[in-house]
Design a protein around this motif. Structure first.
Motif, PDB file in Angstrom:
ATOM      1  N   GLU A  58       0.831  -1.205   0.000  1.00 29.14           N
ATOM      2  CA  GLU A  58       0.000   0.000   0.000  1.00 29.14           C
ATOM      3  C   GLU A  58       0.864   1.254   0.000  1.00 29.14           C
ATOM      4  O   GLU A  58       0.543   2.242  -0.661  1.00 29.14           O
ATOM      5  CB  GLU A  58      -0.951  -0.016   1.194  1.00 29.14           C
ATOM      6  N   HIS A  59       1.977   1.216   0.721  1.00 31.04           N
ATOM      7  CA  HIS A  59       2.898   2.353   0.748  1.00 31.04           C
ATOM      8  C   HIS A  59       3.509   2.570  -0.641  1.00 31.04           C
ATOM      9  O   HIS A  59       3.567   3.705  -1.133  1.00 31.04           O
ATOM     10  CB  HIS A  59       3.990   2.129   1.791  1.00 31.04           C
TER      11      HIS A  59
ATOM     12  N   ALA B 159       2.247   1.632  -3.477  1.00 34.06           N
ATOM     13  CA  ALA B 159       1.156   2.083  -4.349  1.00 34.06           C
ATOM     14  C   ALA B 159       0.888   3.572  -4.133  1.00 34.06           C
ATOM     15  O   ALA B 159       0.670   4.321  -5.094  1.00 34.06           O
ATOM     16  CB  ALA B 159      -0.103   1.270  -4.082  1.00 34.06           C
ATOM     17  N   ARG B 160       0.919   3.996  -2.893  1.00 37.41           N
ATOM     18  CA  ARG B 160       0.687   5.412  -2.580  1.00 37.41           C
ATOM     19  C   ARG B 160       1.792   6.270  -3.198  1.00 37.41           C
ATOM     20  O   ARG B 160       1.522   7.324  -3.774  1.00 37.41           O
ATOM     21  CB  ARG B 160       0.618   5.601  -1.064  1.00 37.41           C
ATOM     22  N   LEU B 161       3.034   5.825  -3.117  1.00 39.12           N
ATOM     23  CA  LEU B 161       4.149   6.555  -3.728  1.00 39.12           C
ATOM     24  C   LEU B 161       3.987   6.646  -5.244  1.00 39.12           C
ATOM     25  O   LEU B 161       4.365   7.640  -5.855  1.00 39.12           O
ATOM     26  CB  LEU B 161       5.480   5.878  -3.383  1.00 39.12           C
ATOM     27  N   ALA B 162       3.427   5.597  -5.836  1.00 35.27           N
ATOM     28  CA  ALA B 162       3.211   5.567  -7.284  1.00 35.27           C
ATOM     29  C   ALA B 162       1.862   6.173  -7.667  1.00 35.27           C
ATOM     30  O   ALA B 162       1.506   6.180  -8.842  1.00 35.27           O
ATOM     31  CB  ALA B 162       3.289   4.132  -7.785  1.00 35.27           C
ATOM     32  N   ARG B 163       1.151   6.654  -6.664  1.00 33.92           N
ATOM     33  CA  ARG B 163      -0.181   7.251  -6.863  1.00 33.92           C
ATOM     34  C   ARG B 163      -1.141   6.287  -7.539  1.00 33.92           C
ATOM     35  O   ARG B 163      -1.862   6.632  -8.466  1.00 33.92           O
ATOM     36  CB  ARG B 163      -0.072   8.551  -7.634  1.00 33.92           C
ATOM     37  N   LEU B 164      -1.135   5.054  -7.041  1.00 35.51           N
ATOM     38  CA  LEU B 164      -2.035   4.020  -7.531  1.00 35.51           C
ATOM     39  C   LEU B 164      -3.056   3.694  -6.460  1.00 35.51           C
ATOM     40  O   LEU B 164      -2.730   3.658  -5.275  1.00 35.51           O
ATOM     41  CB  LEU B 164      -1.255   2.742  -7.864  1.00 35.51           C
ATOM     42  N   LYS B 165      -4.270   3.463  -6.884  1.00 39.62           N
ATOM     43  CA  LYS B 165      -5.304   3.009  -5.953  1.00 39.62           C
ATOM     44  C   LYS B 165      -5.528   1.531  -6.228  1.00 39.62           C
ATOM     45  O   LYS B 165      -5.919   1.151  -7.325  1.00 39.62           O
ATOM     46  CB  LYS B 165      -6.591   3.798  -6.161  1.00 39.62           C
TER      47      LYS B 165
END
Length: 64
Positions: A11-12, A14-20
């Motif tokens: 999740e971290h 994904a958040r850095l890659a701006r993915l949901k």
């Protein structure tokens, strides 16, 4: 070898890659990213002591 990535780590990332990601995708990505990291760890075991560092392989020199 790399250990299994946790859902929080995925999740971290994904958040850095701006993915949901959905919870199902997080679970799938944890498996796939762990597999990739394990492969990269394997590459570290290749003996490269006698290999000269290479910047390029074509033999070309600066044309300018």
């Amino acid at each position: 070898m790399a250990t299994q990535l946790t859902a929080a780590q995925v999740e971290h990332i994904a958040r850095l890659a701006r993915l949901k990601l959905t919870p199902e995708e997080v679970k799938k990505m944890a498996k796939e990213l762990t597999s990739i990291l394990q492969y990269v760890d394997m590459l570290g075991e290749v003996p490269t002591d006698d290999v000269e560092p290479t910047a390029q392989v074509t033999g070309l020199t600066n044309a300018l």
